[in-house]
Scaffold this active site. Structure first.
Site, mmCIF file in Angstrom:
data_model
loop_
_atom_site.group_PDB
_atom_site.id
_atom_site.type_symbol
_atom_site.label_atom_id
_atom_site.label_comp_id
_atom_site.label_asym_id
_atom_site.label_seq_id
_atom_site.Cartn_x
_atom_site.Cartn_y
_atom_site.Cartn_z
ATOM 1 N N HIS A 306 5.671 0.929 -5.503
ATOM 2 C CA HIS A 306 4.378 0.876 -4.807
ATOM 3 C C HIS A 306 3.558 -0.248 -5.407
ATOM 4 C CE1 HIS A 306 0.524 2.161 -3.139
ATOM 5 N NE2 HIS A 306 1.236 2.860 -2.292
ATOM 6 N N ASP A 363 6.617 7.831 1.175
ATOM 7 C CA ASP A 363 7.654 7.790 2.221
ATOM 8 C C ASP A 363 8.970 8.406 1.793
ATOM 9 O OD1 ASP A 363 6.208 4.683 2.981
ATOM 10 O OD2 ASP A 363 6.134 6.472 4.230
#
Ligand code: SDX
Length: 427
Positions: A306, A363
């Protein structure tokens, strides 16, 4: 703490004001840098560059913290519902019972989509990716709602918010109905917002349909977890497009397109495809870990890493628990959940991932729940968009209400110096 930062360029010193946010984040205001020094800053991917001040969402990537308007994501996911959290993000406060009731009632006023929109969706092949269809349909809503929203008119803005919340959900489900060759459903104003999602998606005219409350409850939580995430790629896109005073539908449509990318919201679909490939190849998670670490191999462990979180994505933690709960309640035994957990365990003890602070993100597990709920893989990113809609609206509203200037970054030119035109027969 010093109130200014000093920059020295070619022996000359320049002072720039420092401001500090609610959570002690520090920023250096360089808005006068080019006028004073002729220099600009360069920061590819804006990893160190703030685009705005915002009161909507706070996240701390090092600590794995996420707050919407000061409330922790953990509390909101456990105690709130999606429309309540949407109201919070957009209007800044948790609604009273009557405000929430009015919000739901006002959204219901705009859940009918102009029948002519069906001509537009009929122009797409059944094989079109739902995100491409959704971006187009969202932009097409402008054709039926041409009046530009005056963000200084509270009534007008409120109506635009309700219209967007109402119509976007319907057209998002139409993208699925189109791929299945099913008739397009209408919102049922006697049902709740998330229950309507299930109806719109799965109700067939040939038989009665009642959404499973376990599923609607799980989806409500997933939508909350996706609702906003400060200046991510798609939200920054919505703000950038809106900064030219393009309308709300046009700005949201741009956000849908940005979210589609596999490095962003498209990752949830890519995660499932990756897990299915691993499962089809005998479930050898270690082999895919090696591929992810091999610089000569373009393969990335989708759902990992991320830009901001260098610790666990707090949403991933909640979704992982929800995945166990939902699959357990529904009696679904999905081997790819076990593969996901194996991959996570391997990555969390692997130097490559640990040294780069690569953790599961939002996700990584969401697609496993969507699959258990009967949502097809190419609709996963549409699910992300439905959840992110209130965040996009809130951020667009804040940017316009704050009268922020049109976004127009600078660049450093590295092309050819001036040269003269040469006629084609002399080249
Ligand atoms: C979302 O911004 C947001 O808030 C987004 C989001 C939201 O709610 O809006 O949280 C939603 O988009 C989540 C992210 C979903 N994307 C993925 O899961 C795709 C896989 N992840 C990566 O592509 C990557 O981690 C990004 C794009 C998410 C972040 O990339 P960065 O911050 O630009 O980091 P990077 O690409 O510079 O990587 C740093 C290092 C590199 O190695 P080195 O060059 O240092 O040797 O880490 C490696 C990368 O190769 N790396 C990975 C990896 N992610 C980063 N290696 C293998 N697998 C991965 N997934």
């Amino acid at each position: 703490m010093s109130k200014t930062a000093t920059l020295e360029i070619e022996g000359k010193k320049y002072e720039f004001p420092i401001s500090v946010g609610t959570e002690n984040e520090m920023s250096i205001d360089i808005s006068k840098l080019r006028d004073l020094s002729g220099a600009i800053t360069m920061d590819q991917g804006y990893k160190n560059t703030g685009a705005c001040k915002s009161e909507i969402t706070f996240l701390d990537g090092e600590e794995g913290i996420l707050h919407y308007r000061g409330y922790s994501i953990e509390e909101l996911a456990a105690k709130g519902n999606f429309l309540e959290v949407s109201y919070l993000l957009i209007f800044g406060e948790l609604p009273t019972a009557s405000q929430l009731q009015s919000f739901e009632t006002d959204i219901r006023k705009y859940t009918l989509v102009n029948e002519e929109m069906k001509n537009i969706i009929d122009g797409f092949p059944k094989t079109a990716h739902p995100m491409g269809v959704l971006a187009s349909l969202t932009s097409a809503l402008t054709a039926f709602n041409p009046k530009a929203v005056d963000p200084n008119n509270k009534e007008e803005l409120y109506t635009a918010v309700c219209k967007t919340m109402g119509k976007f959900l319907v057209i998002a489900t139409w993208t699925y109905r189109k791929t299945m060759g099913y008739p397009l459903n209408y919102y049922d104003n006697t049902l709740g917002y998330v229950e309507n999602f299930m109806n719109l998606m799965f109700k067939l005219p040939t038989e009665p349909y009642k959404a499973n409350p376990v599923i609607t409850q799980a989806l409500d939580k997933l939508f909350i977890l996706h609702a906003d995430h400060e200046q991510n790629c798609s939200t920054s896109t919505v703000r950038m497009v809106g900064s030219s005073h393009a309308g709300l539908f046009a700005s949201i449509s741009a956000g849908v397109s940005a979210l589609w990318g596999p490095l962003h919201g498209g990752a949830n679909q890519a995660v499932l495809e990756m897990l299915e490939e691993i499962n089809a190849n005998g479930g050898d998670a270690a082999k895919y870990m090696d591929k992810a670490k091999d610089k000569n191999d373009p393969f990335r462990l989708m759902g990992f890493g991320h830009r901001v979180y260098k610790n666990f994505d707090p949403r991933a933690k909640i979704i992982k628990v929800a995945a166990d709960e939902v699959l357990g309640t529904l009696g679904v035994n999905d081997p790819i959940l076990d593969i996901a957990k194996k991959l996570e365990a391997l990555a969390l003890s692997d130097e490559y991932f640990v040294s780069r602070k690569l953790y599961p993100n939002v996700d990584f597990y969401s697609g496993i729940i969507y699959r258990a709920l009967g949502i097809p893989t190419d609709m996963f990113t549409v699910m992300f968009a439905i959840g992110r809609l209130p965040g996009w609206i809130a951020q667009w509203k804040e940017m316009r209400e704050n009268k922020e200037p049109i976004g127009r970054p600078r660049q450093i030119y590295t092309g050819s110096p001036l040269r003269s035109f040469v006629e084609v027969d002399k080249r």
